[in-house]
Design an enzyme around this catalytic site. Structure first.
Site, PDB file in Angstrom:
ATOM      1  N   GLY A 239       0.594  -1.255  -0.008  1.00  0.00           N
ATOM      2  CA  GLY A 239       0.148   0.147  -0.076  1.00  0.00           C
ATOM      3  C   GLY A 239       0.725   1.127  -0.072  1.00  0.00           C
ATOM      4  O   GLY A 239       0.178   2.476  -0.083  1.00  0.00           O
ATOM      5  N   GLU A 273       3.936  -6.744   1.511  1.00  0.00           N
ATOM      6  CA  GLU A 273       3.499  -7.003   0.207  1.00  0.00           C
ATOM      7  C   GLU A 273       3.424  -5.909  -0.821  1.00  0.00           C
ATOM      8  O   GLU A 273       2.267  -5.499  -1.011  1.00  0.00           O
ATOM      9  CB  GLU A 273       2.054  -7.696   0.437  1.00  0.00           C
ATOM     10  CG  GLU A 273       1.689  -8.760   1.234  1.00  0.00           C
ATOM     11  CD  GLU A 273       0.398  -9.239   1.434  1.00  0.00           C
ATOM     12  OE1 GLU A 273      -0.585  -8.229   1.398  1.00  0.00           O
ATOM     13  OE2 GLU A 273       0.172 -10.019   2.185  1.00  0.00           O
ATOM     14  N   PRO A 274       4.405  -5.232  -0.536  1.00  0.00           N
ATOM     15  CA  PRO A 274       4.305  -3.890  -1.704  1.00  0.00           C
ATOM     16  C   PRO A 274       4.194  -4.370  -3.230  1.00  0.00           C
ATOM     17  O   PRO A 274       4.788  -5.341  -3.657  1.00  0.00           O
ATOM     18  CB  PRO A 274       5.764  -3.322  -1.803  1.00  0.00           C
ATOM     19  CG  PRO A 274       6.760  -4.474  -1.268  1.00  0.00           C
ATOM     20  CD  PRO A 274       5.683  -5.426  -0.395  1.00  0.00           C
ATOM     21  N   ARG A 276       2.805  -1.507  -5.790  1.00  0.00           N
ATOM     22  CA  ARG A 276       2.803  -0.224  -6.747  1.00  0.00           C
ATOM     23  C   ARG A 276       4.237   0.184  -6.203  1.00  0.00           C
ATOM     24  O   ARG A 276       5.114   0.722  -7.440  1.00  0.00           O
ATOM     25  CB  ARG A 276       1.831   0.938  -6.381  1.00  0.00           C
ATOM     26  CG  ARG A 276       1.646   1.813  -7.199  1.00  0.00           C
ATOM     27  CD  ARG A 276       0.841   2.973  -6.331  1.00  0.00           C
ATOM     28  NE  ARG A 276      -0.399   2.342  -6.041  1.00  0.00           N
ATOM     29  CZ  ARG A 276      -1.500   2.210  -6.815  1.00  0.00           C
ATOM     30  NH1 ARG A 276      -1.461   2.849  -8.028  1.00  0.00           N
ATOM     31  NH2 ARG A 276      -2.257   1.802  -6.689  1.00  0.00           N
ATOM     32  N   TYR A 316     -10.183   5.553 -12.055  1.00  0.00           N
ATOM     33  CA  TYR A 316      -9.918   6.152 -10.772  1.00  0.00           C
ATOM     34  C   TYR A 316      -9.836   7.746 -10.968  1.00  0.00           C
ATOM     35  O   TYR A 316      -9.449   8.541 -10.012  1.00  0.00           O
ATOM     36  CB  TYR A 316      -8.945   5.832  -9.853  1.00  0.00           C
ATOM     37  CG  TYR A 316      -8.322   4.408  -9.661  1.00  0.00           C
ATOM     38  CD1 TYR A 316      -9.608   3.397  -9.169  1.00  0.00           C
ATOM     39  CD2 TYR A 316      -7.317   3.647 -10.132  1.00  0.00           C
ATOM     40  CE1 TYR A 316      -9.229   2.207  -9.118  1.00  0.00           C
ATOM     41  CE2 TYR A 316      -7.041   2.275  -9.975  1.00  0.00           C
ATOM     42  CZ  TYR A 316      -7.967   1.611  -9.393  1.00  0.00           C
ATOM     43  OH  TYR A 316      -7.445   0.218  -9.148  1.00  0.00           O
ATOM     44  N   CYS A 344     -13.998   3.846 -28.010  1.00  0.00           N
ATOM     45  CA  CYS A 344     -15.544   4.615 -28.118  1.00  0.00           C
ATOM     46  C   CYS A 344     -16.119   4.859 -26.837  1.00  0.00           C
ATOM     47  O   CYS A 344     -17.051   4.266 -26.383  1.00  0.00           O
ATOM     48  CB  CYS A 344     -16.261   3.989 -29.237  1.00  0.00           C
ATOM     49  SG  CYS A 344     -15.344   3.682 -30.585  1.00  0.00           S
ATOM     50  N   TYR A 372      -0.299  -1.668 -12.166  1.00  0.00           N
ATOM     51  CA  TYR A 372      -1.722  -1.413 -12.705  1.00  0.00           C
ATOM     52  C   TYR A 372      -1.907  -0.785 -13.799  1.00  0.00           C
ATOM     53  O   TYR A 372      -2.736  -0.103 -14.265  1.00  0.00           O
ATOM     54  CB  TYR A 372      -2.482  -0.739 -11.393  1.00  0.00           C
ATOM     55  CG  TYR A 372      -2.235  -1.365 -10.153  1.00  0.00           C
ATOM     56  CD1 TYR A 372      -2.731  -2.634  -9.817  1.00  0.00           C
ATOM     57  CD2 TYR A 372      -1.478  -0.855  -8.978  1.00  0.00           C
ATOM     58  CE1 TYR A 372      -2.505  -3.277  -8.523  1.00  0.00           C
ATOM     59  CE2 TYR A 372      -1.054  -1.567  -7.929  1.00  0.00           C
ATOM     60  CZ  TYR A 372      -1.708  -2.705  -7.688  1.00  0.00           C
ATOM     61  OH  TYR A 372      -1.459  -3.203  -6.518  1.00  0.00           O
TER      62      TYR A 372
END
Ligand code: PLP
Length: 418
Positions: A239, A273-274, A276, A316, A344, A372
């Site tokens: 996180g 648990e990294p 990003r 997001y 489209c 991601y």
């Protein structure tokens, strides 16, 4: 260190010019820097030297075999969320004994595969999952190592779609219920309690939510100890955020020393648990300007990458910096552009209001696209997924070829009698 820099007026990945990559491999194309990936992993781990720890890269952030293989060679473990990710990690040479398995919906088949592989730990997310895991393990004559993922109910102060530590979401078990579920687990014949797990969300840019969550986990660990249940490891999840524009996420070493201080002299291994934080700033999405389309309201730059390649802006409203690969001198010609793809959907944008001096055919680099990005890419609009290239100093390696149109319908059949 930034591995994507201007050299002689051209944006490079390490020592390879991005325009050279575009002409060799085409666009859109993901480009990763091996040095940036390596450095991120080493910096993260450096804070825990001297502490019993395991860094498990969260595969979902970028499941490329080449990236998994690189991290495995550096000693990483892996956080997986599916049988598919388990197979990928094993195919990439990952050590099964360094795998943690998270996720709220593990199937029996996924549990069997993980038990057969001999993973380090299941991060169990509900009482029902625990019951099922005990049954599956019993049928195989195995003992399943588990942590319970607890929901510490802290506000990670991030986008609601990527916040996971609050009471009202689907992840983990409520903090108040955790002790009871541990007591149930303790008497299950084919479950071995190993740890406590917690993951509160993603792109977190403040230290305090991590520390608040860790405090709650530590109180639970101490309460379990009182009940005679001793915990061998704490999985603090992932996180940690990255800088997309002007965020100032906690430095790895500051995070590490704060966590170590809280752990104190407890003889407990720390697992992280990294995702990003290890890959986000180690990749860019290279794209070409197809058309410039001035309209009364806006100037559009229509590029050959789209929301199917990089979904974060559409999903997001995420911000990614966008840089010209060969910035033009005549900044006086700069205009404010909407950078959009060919898909489209009006939601198909990569950036709003970007001041750039552009001509058709120019190359752009969408920055911070290593996490991601490709992992969320789709074939929407029957668009082949982009090629992926890893740069190592002055060498580039194609680590995933661009999909062919024929790949996209290779699995399909028409009806026999139409
Ligand atoms: C997504 C996820 C991670 C990685 O999150 P990042 O924000 O990329 O570090 C770690 N653990 C679990 C359980 C996850 O779901």
């Amino acid at each position: 260190m930034n591995s994507f820099k201007l050299k002689n007026t051209i944006l490079h990945a390490e020592n390879v010019a991005l325009n050279q990559i575009a002409s060799e491999f085409g666009t859109p194309c993901y480009v990763y820097s091996k040095a940036a990936l390596t450095l991120a992993f080493e910096r993260f781990s450096a804070g825990f030297i001297g502490t019993n720890h395991l860094v498990c890269f969260a595969v979902k952030a970028n499941p490329s075999l080449a990236i998994l293989n690189l991290f495995a060679s550096l000693g990483a473990g892996f956080d997986i969320v599916s049988g598919g990710e388990l197979a990928r990690v094993l195919a990439a040479g990952g050590d099964p004994q360094k795998i943690v398995f998270s996720g709220v919906g593990k199937t029996e088949a996924e549990m069997q595969a993980a038990l057969n592989a001999g993973i380090f730990c299941f991060n169990v997310e509900s009482a029902s999952e625990l019951t099922r895991l005990n049954k599956v393990a019993a049928a195989m004559g195995k003992i399943a190592p588990v942590s319970l993922r607890v929901n510490p109910n802290v506000d990670a102060k991030t986008h609601p779609y990527i916040s996971t530590g609050l009471k009202n979401n689907k992840f983990g078990v409520a903090y108040e219920d955790a002790l009871n579920i541990y007591l149930q687990a303790a008497v299950m014949t084919n479950i071995a309690i190993h740890g406590v797990d917690c993951h509160i969300g993603s792109q977190i840019t403040e230290l305090s939510p991590f520390l608040d969550a860790f405090d709650r986990v530590l109180s639970l660990v101490d309460a379990l100890e009182q009940q005679g249940i001793s915990i061998q490891h704490i999985d603090a999840g992932g996180g940690i955020g990255i800088c997309y524009s002007d965020e100032t996420p906690p430095e790895f070493n500051v995070y590490a020393s704060a966590m170590r201080a809280k752990l104190g002299d407890r003889n407990i291994k720390l697992v992280f648990e990294p995702g990003r934080a290890l890959v986000g700033n180690a990749g860019v999405l290279l794209t070409k300007v197809e058309y410039l389309k001035p309209t009364e309201a806006k100037n559009f730059a229509i590029v050959d990458a789209a929301m199917n390649d990089l979904m974060r802006p559409a999903l997001y409203d995420a911000y990614h910096d966008i840089k010209a690969v060969q910035p033009r001198d005549d900044e006086s010609h700069a205009l404010i552009y909407e950078i959009v793809g060919p898909v489209c959907e009006s939601g198909d944008f990569l950036g709003h209001d970007r001041t750039l001096a552009l001509k058709e055919g120019d190359l752009l680099a969408i920055m911070s696209a290593g996490a991601y990005g490709m992992s969320m890419a789709s074939n929407y609009n029957t668009r082949p997924r982009a090629a992926e290239v890893m740069v190592d100093d002055d060498q580039c390696h194609l680590i995933r070829r661009r999909e062919l149109i024929a790949d996209l319908f290779a699995l399909e059949n028409t009806l026999p009698n139409v």
